[in-house]
Design a protein around this motif. Structure first.
Motif, PDB file in Angstrom:
ATOM      1  N   ILE A 256       0.847  -1.205   0.000  1.00  0.00           N
ATOM      2  CA  ILE A 256       0.000   0.000   0.000  1.00  0.00           C
ATOM      3  C   ILE A 256       0.882   1.254   0.000  1.00  0.00           C
ATOM      4  O   ILE A 256       0.600   2.217  -0.714  1.00  0.00           O
ATOM      5  N   ILE A 257       1.981   1.229   0.765  1.00  0.00           N
ATOM      6  CA  ILE A 257       2.903   2.373   0.728  1.00  0.00           C
ATOM      7  C   ILE A 257       3.426   2.537  -0.700  1.00  0.00           C
ATOM      8  O   ILE A 257       3.452   3.647  -1.249  1.00  0.00           O
ATOM      9  N   ARG A 258       3.810   1.445  -1.330  1.00  0.00           N
ATOM     10  CA  ARG A 258       4.304   1.523  -2.705  1.00  0.00           C
ATOM     11  C   ARG A 258       3.228   2.099  -3.630  1.00  0.00           C
ATOM     12  O   ARG A 258       3.511   2.942  -4.477  1.00  0.00           O
ATOM     13  N   GLY A 259       1.987   1.646  -3.434  1.00  0.00           N
ATOM     14  CA  GLY A 259       0.894   2.158  -4.255  1.00  0.00           C
ATOM     15  C   GLY A 259       0.662   3.643  -4.072  1.00  0.00           C
ATOM     16  O   GLY A 259       0.361   4.360  -5.032  1.00  0.00           O
ATOM     17  N   MET A 260       0.818   4.130  -2.837  1.00  0.00           N
ATOM     18  CA  MET A 260       0.575   5.558  -2.563  1.00  0.00           C
ATOM     19  C   MET A 260       1.538   6.448  -3.356  1.00  0.00           C
ATOM     20  O   MET A 260       1.194   7.563  -3.732  1.00  0.00           O
ATOM     21  N   ARG A 261       2.747   5.944  -3.606  1.00  0.00           N
ATOM     22  CA  ARG A 261       3.742   6.774  -4.304  1.00  0.00           C
ATOM     23  C   ARG A 261       3.271   7.164  -5.700  1.00  0.00           C
ATOM     24  O   ARG A 261       3.633   8.210  -6.219  1.00  0.00           O
ATOM     25  N   THR A 262       2.490   6.287  -6.343  1.00  0.00           N
ATOM     26  CA  THR A 262       2.043   6.547  -7.722  1.00  0.00           C
ATOM     27  C   THR A 262       0.548   6.870  -7.803  1.00  0.00           C
ATOM     28  O   THR A 262       0.009   7.000  -8.906  1.00  0.00           O
TER      29      THR A 262
END
Ligand SMILES: *Cc1c(COP(=O)(O)O)cnc(C)c1O
Length: 396
Positions: A256-262
């Motif tokens: 989810i953190i990775r998803g938030m970046r994009t």
């Protein structure tokens, strides 16, 4: 290493949202310069001595009560929502149910918008009623008239704006003003807009709920939920989360953190394509109402324009004067659009919407309601496929 529980500096007020999404919540120098935070796995957290243990005077004490990785995501979401605290839970449904458990007790009364996400309604009608909570539903356009439905024991008003499947807008500030005067907790399922396009706490809402399964994940590969509360209501939410023990999995938290970046970039593509397709659909033969709040024809468009800074990639339209067999012909002709539940992934989806659960908001839409989730494909390819589907429906 800096104190991991100390909120990161408020980048967002100085820089743009995409810049914040790229850098917020975590300082790579805290972990040897690695750009992404390490996944913290763990139940036990060791204390250096008995005094620290007795006072719990260190940032983390046990895996269910938070980890350095959780703190990264909590920081990001608190910054975006303007909230005091955020809990991380294993699904969007857990993000709906945990705050309801937190703020309701036997003998209380709760009001839900009638156009609510169906599993939320199911929870209210089964579990909440079983536990002795009275449940009533109100029309999405109720506005200040909600006052007439409030009882002395009303404790919670639950909103979802725009509505599930039919995208009716609610006048959130009108409702929260009345709720505040009566000490009623307001919650809003903000999954549609994400905090990038709507910040409910700025409109008087106390608790903002997200199925992070949707845009924060963005890839149809994670189930996740997040709930954020304002200062007044955070302690109750935090305690309920710890009491229930439904903590999120660290691998999922990482994703989810990775998803938030994009998320900002993805959301803008979903938004642009969905609006383009919705506008085009309004002029197509066999199409009735197109239910997309950013369309000028939408009954809630003025509220959307006043309160939201963008629209997302999901909307519905009416297959005019059609029966279920026409809807099936339309859906079965699709290949790029998958037939499946959930939404906000990179791939397009279509479903025949079932609105039979509605009571006060029940109405005849003049045909079959089809919901489209517009993915990251080229909009022209999706339009060509929808056009062929409309022909297939007309040929039945
Ligand atoms: C998908 C969704 C949920 C539930 O999320 P899950 O992770 O699938 O449990 C809750 N609310 C809304 C509005 C949703 O779209």
């Amino acid at each position: 290493m800096s104190d991991p529980k100390k909120p990161t500096p408020n980048h967002r007020n100085r820089l743009g949202t995409d810049t914040y999404l790229a850098h917020g919540g975590y300082d790579p120098q805290d972990h040897y310069g690695f750009v992404n935070p390490p996944i913290t796995r763990g139940s036990t957290v060791l204390f250096p001595d008995t005094e620290t243990m007795r006072n719990r005077s260190q940032p983390y004490s046990y895996g269910t009560r938070g980890t350095p990785l959780n703190t990264v995501l909590e920081n990001i979401v608190n910054e975006l929502e303007g909230s005091e605290g955020t809990i991380l839970v294993p699904s969007g449904m857990a993000a709906v149910t945990i705050p309801l458990f937190a703020y309701l007790s036997a003998g209380d009364h709760a009001l839900f918008v009638d156009t609510i996400y169906n599993p939320t309604r199911n929870f209210a009608d089964t579990m909440l009623k079983k536990l002795g909570v009275e449940v009533d539903y109100f029309a999405p356009d109720i506005g200040v008239d909600i006052e007439a439905l409030i009882k002395p024991n009303t404790k919670v008003i639950f909103l979802e704006s725009p509505a599930s499947n039919t995208f009716e807008m609610q006048d959130v500030p009108a409702i929260t003003t009345i709720a505040r005067a009566r000490n009623i907790v307001t919650m809003l399922d903000n999954t549609y807009a994400t905090p990038l396009y709507y910040r409910p706490l700025e409109h008087g809402v106390d608790v903002s709920i997200h199925a992070a399964t949707k845009y924060p994940s963005g890839h149809a590969d994670v189930l996740y939920g997040m709930v954020s509360a304002n200062k007044e209501h955070w302690p109750t939410l935090y305690e309920a989360h710890n009491t229930i023990g439904a903590c999120a999995n660290p691998e999922d938290t990482y994703l989810i953190i990775r998803g938030m970046r994009t998320m900002g970039v993805r959301l803008r593509h979903h938004e642009k394509s969905a609006l383009d397709i919705a506008r085009w659909l309004e002029g197509q033969k066999g199409v009735g109402q197109v239910m997309h709040p950013a369309l000028e024809s939408h009954p809630g468009h003025d509220i959307w324009k006043r309160d939201f800074s963008g629209s997302s990639g999901i909307f519905s339209f009416v297959l005019k004067d059609a029966g279920p067999e026409h809807a099936a012909a339309f859906l079965d002709s699709l290949t790029l659009f998958g037939l499946g539940y959930s939404w906000a992934g990179y791939e397009s989806l279509a479903v025949h919407v079932n609105l039979s659960d509605r009571t006060v908001a029940a109405k005849d839409y003049g045909g079959q309601v089809i919901r489209l989730q517009i993915g990251l494909e080229d909009a022209e390819d999706l339009k060509a496929e929808i056009a062929a589907g409309l022909h297939a429906a007309a040929a039945v």
